[in-house]
Design a protein around this motif. Structure first.
Motif, PDB file in Angstrom:
ATOM      1  N   SER A  85       0.822  -1.219   0.000  1.00 52.03           N
ATOM      2  CA  SER A  85       0.000   0.000   0.000  1.00 52.03           C
ATOM      3  C   SER A  85       0.852   1.263   0.000  1.00 52.03           C
ATOM      4  CB  SER A  85      -0.934   0.008   1.218  1.00 52.03           C
ATOM      5  OG  SER A  85      -0.224   0.320   2.410  1.00 52.03           O
ATOM      6  N   CYS A  86       2.110   1.159   0.421  1.00 53.10           N
ATOM      7  CA  CYS A  86       2.983   2.331   0.503  1.00 53.10           C
ATOM      8  C   CYS A  86       3.460   2.806  -0.866  1.00 53.10           C
ATOM      9  CB  CYS A  86       4.187   2.037   1.394  1.00 53.10           C
ATOM     10  SG  CYS A  86       3.744   1.760   3.128  1.00 53.10           S
ATOM     11  N   GLU A  87       3.251   1.993  -1.900  1.00 51.64           N
ATOM     12  CA  GLU A  87       3.559   2.390  -3.284  1.00 51.64           C
ATOM     13  C   GLU A  87       5.014   2.848  -3.425  1.00 51.64           C
ATOM     14  OE1 GLU A  87       0.697   5.361  -4.325  1.00 51.64           O
ATOM     15  OE2 GLU A  87      -1.020   4.075  -3.903  1.00 51.64           O
ATOM     16  N   VAL A  88       5.921   2.084  -2.844  1.00 50.07           N
ATOM     17  CA  VAL A  88       7.341   2.420  -2.937  1.00 50.07           C
ATOM     18  C   VAL A  88       7.819   2.180  -4.361  1.00 50.07           C
ATOM     19  CG1 VAL A  88       9.652   1.865  -2.122  1.00 50.07           C
ATOM     20  CG2 VAL A  88       7.731   1.854  -0.520  1.00 50.07           C
ATOM     21  N   ARG A  89       8.383   3.213  -4.960  1.00 51.80           N
ATOM     22  CA  ARG A  89       8.940   3.114  -6.312  1.00 51.80           C
ATOM     23  C   ARG A  89      10.379   3.615  -6.274  1.00 51.80           C
ATOM     24  NH1 ARG A  89       5.927   5.414 -11.195  1.00 51.80           N
ATOM     25  NH2 ARG A  89       7.304   3.883 -12.187  1.00 51.80           N
ATOM     26  N   LEU A  90      11.281   2.671  -6.200  1.00 50.86           N
ATOM     27  CA  LEU A  90      12.704   2.992  -6.231  1.00 50.86           C
ATOM     28  C   LEU A  90      13.270   2.612  -7.593  1.00 50.86           C
ATOM     29  CD1 LEU A  90      13.820   1.793  -2.690  1.00 50.86           C
ATOM     30  CD2 LEU A  90      13.612   4.141  -3.496  1.00 50.86           C
ATOM     31  N   GLY A  91      14.303   3.330  -8.007  1.00 53.73           N
ATOM     32  CA  GLY A  91      14.911   3.054  -9.299  1.00 53.73           C
ATOM     33  C   GLY A  91      14.366   3.893 -10.431  1.00 53.73           C
ATOM     34  N   VAL A  92      13.328   4.710 -10.144  1.00 56.42           N
ATOM     35  CA  VAL A  92      12.854   5.640 -11.178  1.00 56.42           C
ATOM     36  C   VAL A  92      13.746   6.880 -11.212  1.00 56.42           C
ATOM     37  CG1 VAL A  92      10.467   4.829 -11.045  1.00 56.42           C
ATOM     38  CG2 VAL A  92      11.174   6.750  -9.619  1.00 56.42           C
ATOM     39  N   GLY A  93      14.476   7.100 -10.132  1.00 49.10           N
ATOM     40  CA  GLY A  93      15.447   8.188 -10.085  1.00 49.10           C
ATOM     41  C   GLY A  93      14.877   9.510  -9.627  1.00 49.10           C
ATOM     42  N   GLN A  94      15.772  10.358  -9.126  1.00 44.85           N
ATOM     43  CA  GLN A  94      15.486  11.765  -8.894  1.00 44.85           C
ATOM     44  C   GLN A  94      16.539  12.563  -9.654  1.00 44.85           C
ATOM     45  OE1 GLN A  94      14.124  13.587  -5.467  1.00 44.85           O
ATOM     46  NE2 GLN A  94      12.899  11.866  -4.750  1.00 44.85           N
ATOM     47  N   ILE A  95      16.093  13.623 -10.315  1.00 44.37           N
ATOM     48  CA  ILE A  95      16.972  14.426 -11.163  1.00 44.37           C
ATOM     49  C   ILE A  95      16.875  15.887 -10.748  1.00 44.37           C
ATOM     50  CG2 ILE A  95      17.461  15.194 -13.520  1.00 44.37           C
ATOM     51  CD1 ILE A  95      16.283  12.570 -14.522  1.00 44.37           C
ATOM     52  N   ALA A  96      18.025  16.491 -10.487  1.00 43.64           N
ATOM     53  CA  ALA A  96      18.110  17.931 -10.239  1.00 43.64           C
ATOM     54  C   ALA A  96      18.502  18.605 -11.545  1.00 43.64           C
ATOM     55  CB  ALA A  96      19.139  18.224  -9.164  1.00 43.64           C
ATOM     56  N   VAL A  97      17.691  19.551 -11.987  1.00 42.23           N
ATOM     57  CA  VAL A  97      17.868  20.178 -13.296  1.00 42.23           C
ATOM     58  C   VAL A  97      18.569  21.526 -13.147  1.00 42.23           C
ATOM     59  CG1 VAL A  97      16.674  21.076 -15.318  1.00 42.23           C
ATOM     60  CG2 VAL A  97      15.812  19.032 -14.181  1.00 42.23           C
ATOM     61  N   ALA A  98      19.622  21.721 -13.927  1.00 44.04           N
ATOM     62  CA  ALA A  98      20.343  22.999 -13.956  1.00 44.04           C
ATOM     63  C   ALA A  98      19.817  23.825 -15.128  1.00 44.04           C
ATOM     64  CB  ALA A  98      21.836  22.764 -14.110  1.00 44.04           C
ATOM     65  N   ALA A 236      -4.727  18.400 -12.260  1.00 44.10           N
ATOM     66  CA  ALA A 236      -5.578  17.426 -12.940  1.00 44.10           C
ATOM     67  C   ALA A 236      -4.700  16.359 -13.599  1.00 44.10           C
ATOM     68  CB  ALA A 236      -6.431  18.136 -13.994  1.00 44.10           C
ATOM     69  N   ARG A 237      -5.313  15.260 -13.948  1.00 44.38           N
ATOM     70  CA  ARG A 237      -4.576  14.182 -14.593  1.00 44.38           C
ATOM     71  C   ARG A 237      -4.184  14.566 -16.018  1.00 44.38           C
ATOM     72  NH1 ARG A 237      -8.176   8.859 -12.787  1.00 44.38           N
ATOM     73  NH2 ARG A 237      -8.135   9.295 -10.532  1.00 44.38           N
ATOM     74  N   THR A 238      -2.996  14.124 -16.387  1.00 47.83           N
ATOM     75  CA  THR A 238      -2.544  14.331 -17.752  1.00 47.83           C
ATOM     76  C   THR A 238      -1.873  13.060 -18.238  1.00 47.83           C
ATOM     77  OG1 THR A 238      -1.277  15.826 -19.187  1.00 47.83           O
ATOM     78  CG2 THR A 238      -0.278  15.246 -17.078  1.00 47.83           C
ATOM     79  N   GLN A 239      -1.599  12.978 -19.508  1.00 45.31           N
ATOM     80  CA  GLN A 239      -1.003  11.771 -20.073  1.00 45.31           C
ATOM     81  C   GLN A 239       0.335  11.464 -19.391  1.00 45.31           C
ATOM     82  OE1 GLN A 239      -3.621  10.131 -21.789  1.00 45.31           O
ATOM     83  NE2 GLN A 239      -1.856   9.454 -22.981  1.00 45.31           N
ATOM     84  N   PRO A 240       0.598  10.208 -19.059  1.00 46.56           N
ATOM     85  CA  PRO A 240       1.890   9.866 -18.445  1.00 46.56           C
ATOM     86  C   PRO A 240       3.061  10.262 -19.350  1.00 46.56           C
ATOM     87  CG  PRO A 240       0.342   8.033 -18.268  1.00 46.56           C
ATOM     88  CD  PRO A 240      -0.289   9.038 -19.189  1.00 46.56           C
ATOM     89  N   PHE A 241       4.023  10.962 -18.784  1.00 43.65           N
ATOM     90  CA  PHE A 241       5.201  11.354 -19.562  1.00 43.65           C
ATOM     91  C   PHE A 241       6.469  11.343 -18.719  1.00 43.65           C
ATOM     92  CE2 PHE A 241       4.165  15.219 -17.389  1.00 43.65           C
ATOM     93  CZ  PHE A 241       5.332  15.955 -17.289  1.00 43.65           C
ATOM     94  N   LEU A 242       6.333  11.116 -17.405  1.00 44.23           N
ATOM     95  CA  LEU A 242       7.463  11.342 -16.508  1.00 44.23           C
ATOM     96  C   LEU A 242       7.544  10.238 -15.458  1.00 44.23           C
ATOM     97  CD1 LEU A 242       9.625  13.568 -15.808  1.00 44.23           C
ATOM     98  CD2 LEU A 242       7.979  14.371 -14.096  1.00 44.23           C
ATOM     99  N   GLU A 243       8.713   9.616 -15.328  1.00 46.51           N
ATOM    100  CA  GLU A 243       8.933   8.650 -14.255  1.00 46.51           C
ATOM    101  C   GLU A 243       9.789   9.211 -13.125  1.00 46.51           C
ATOM    102  OE1 GLU A 243      10.321   4.835 -15.681  1.00 46.51           O
ATOM    103  OE2 GLU A 243       8.264   4.103 -15.449  1.00 46.51           O
ATOM    104  N   PRO A 244      10.912   9.880 -13.419  1.00 45.00           N
ATOM    105  CA  PRO A 244      11.734  10.399 -12.315  1.00 45.00           C
ATOM    106  C   PRO A 244      11.040  11.546 -11.573  1.00 45.00           C
ATOM    107  CG  PRO A 244      12.980  10.283 -14.384  1.00 45.00           C
ATOM    108  CD  PRO A 244      11.538  10.108 -14.728  1.00 45.00           C
TER     109      PRO A 244
END
Length: 381
Positions: A85-98, A236-244
């Motif tokens: 139920s915790c919906e843990v998603r590891l490995g999708v990454g986090q990205i800091a954008v410059a 609102a919901r939009t088409q999936p485009f982003l995992e990280p």
């Protein structure tokens, strides 16, 4: 029957308190948590749910890596059903954008510093690489940093899971119980006067979050803490485009796309805290700043409407990292608060390390950077 020094009172039944209670109860301690509201009502359940080692203060990094191991194997701490139920998603990454030269220069320095310290798995990204990983990212982007093992989880479900696990291990939670005063017991330990009665234990743990400094002052101890109210938005919901998960460097940028397609936007925009009334409010005049940072990075999202906003009460220390450790001269009184809006990911490691420290009677070296004594020494940045 646990001995007096194997009993603990924890003030605050949020994620940190429940995690500590879980580890102590599994070690055979008798644990009672007191919460002035409902367990997890404030910062624990209403944050962005980031599971992030990326851009951590280097002092937090070892604790954060330990926490990530716990998140990877969450079913060892909570039930398999609760972990799901915790919906843990590891490995999708986090990205800091410059998005400008100054931010790009900072990323270069960050990578060099972490390599020098022998910490982390943060990778420098070129403009081409970061745009490939983030469809729709502005051409303005010059590069960034990625931590590929990072991800996110559901904060409300995670808080509930740790609460249930602590109770299953034997911890008792008393809600709507306001602490009124603290007293030392003649033979050692603490007595807590509360709105629902008096409680005693050999060890007292202050996990009171935004109210942590107030609880410390009841024991005659002064620790610096500012009460803040970080804000969140959801679209609102939009088409999936982003995992990280995308975060900013010098901009109030932080967002992810949920499983249903909505965008959950943070970034550190502050609302109005009303700690005396146990609540906080969104300051709507400030919210466009967070939206503007998102649109600067992803211009194509301009048509996506924001549906609602919310805030949560949190405590922030002067140097941006928490206080974790015994009070000055009080090895049986611990302070665990001031997570500055990024304590969610750390919580299982905090429970583990604080629990082991209390059971062994020796403060774990991982906690050395978080001693409240650093403020007395003038070490706060």
């Amino acid at each position: 029957m646990p001995r007096q020094n194997e009993t603990a009172l924890i003030i605050g039944a949020g994620l940190q308190g429940c995690s500590i209670a879980l580890f102590l109860a599994r070690a055979g301690w008798r644990v009672t948590l007191l919460d002035k509201n409902v367990a997890g009502r404030h910062a624990s359940s209403v944050n962005a749910g980031g599971l992030r080692t990326l851009m951590r203060d280097w002092r937090e990094y070892p604790l954060s890596e330990l926490a990530m191991e716990h998140w990877r194997h969450l079913d060892r701490l909570v039930s398999a059903k609760a972990a799901e139920s915790c919906e843990v998603r590891l490995g999708v990454g986090q990205i800091a954008v410059a998005l400008d030269e100054a931010e790009m220069s900072w990323t270069l320095g960050r990578v060099q510093e972490m390599e020098r310290r022998g910490l982390g798995a943060e990778e420098l990204l070129s403009a081409t690489e970061v745009r490939k990983m983030l469809p729709g990212l502005t051409d303005q982007a010059l590069g960034g940093l990625v931590s590929r093992g990072d991800g996110h989880a559901n904060p409300a479900a995670s808080t509930r899971a740790f609460r249930q696990a602590a109770m299953a291990a034997g911890a008792k939670i008393v809600e709507n119980c306001r602490v009124l005063g603290l007293d030392r017991l003649p033979g050692g330990g603490w007595s807590v006067a509360a709105s629902s009665g008096r409680y005693e234990a050999g060890v007292l743990v202050n996990c009171a979050g935004a109210w942590g400094a107030q609880v410390a002052s009841m024991a005659g101890q002064t620790l610096p803490l500012k009460v803040v109210a970080p804000s969140m938005m959801v679209t609102a919901r939009t088409q999936p485009f982003l995992e990280p998960v995308v975060i900013g460097i010098d901009r109030p940028l932080s967002f992810k796309q949920s499983a249903v397609g909505s965008l959950v936007i943070g970034g550190g925009i502050l609302g109005k805290p009303c700690a005396d009334h146990d609540t906080s409010f969104t300051v709507m005049d400030r919210m466009p700043e967070g939206a503007a940072a998102t649109l600067e990075a992803f211009p194509a999202l301009a048509h996506v409407p924001v549906l609602r906003t919310w805030t949560g009460l949190e405590g922030a220390t002067p140097d941006g990292i928490p206080v974790i450790g015994p009070g000055e001269g009080t090895p049986d009184l611990w302070h665990v608060f001031g997570f500055c809006g990024h304590g969610f990911q750390l919580s299982p490691a905090v429970g583990d390390v604080v629990g082991r420290s209390l059971v062994s009677g020796t403060v774990d070296p991982l906690l050395a950077p978080f001693s409240g004594a650093r403020f007395d020494a003038g070490d706060a940045a």
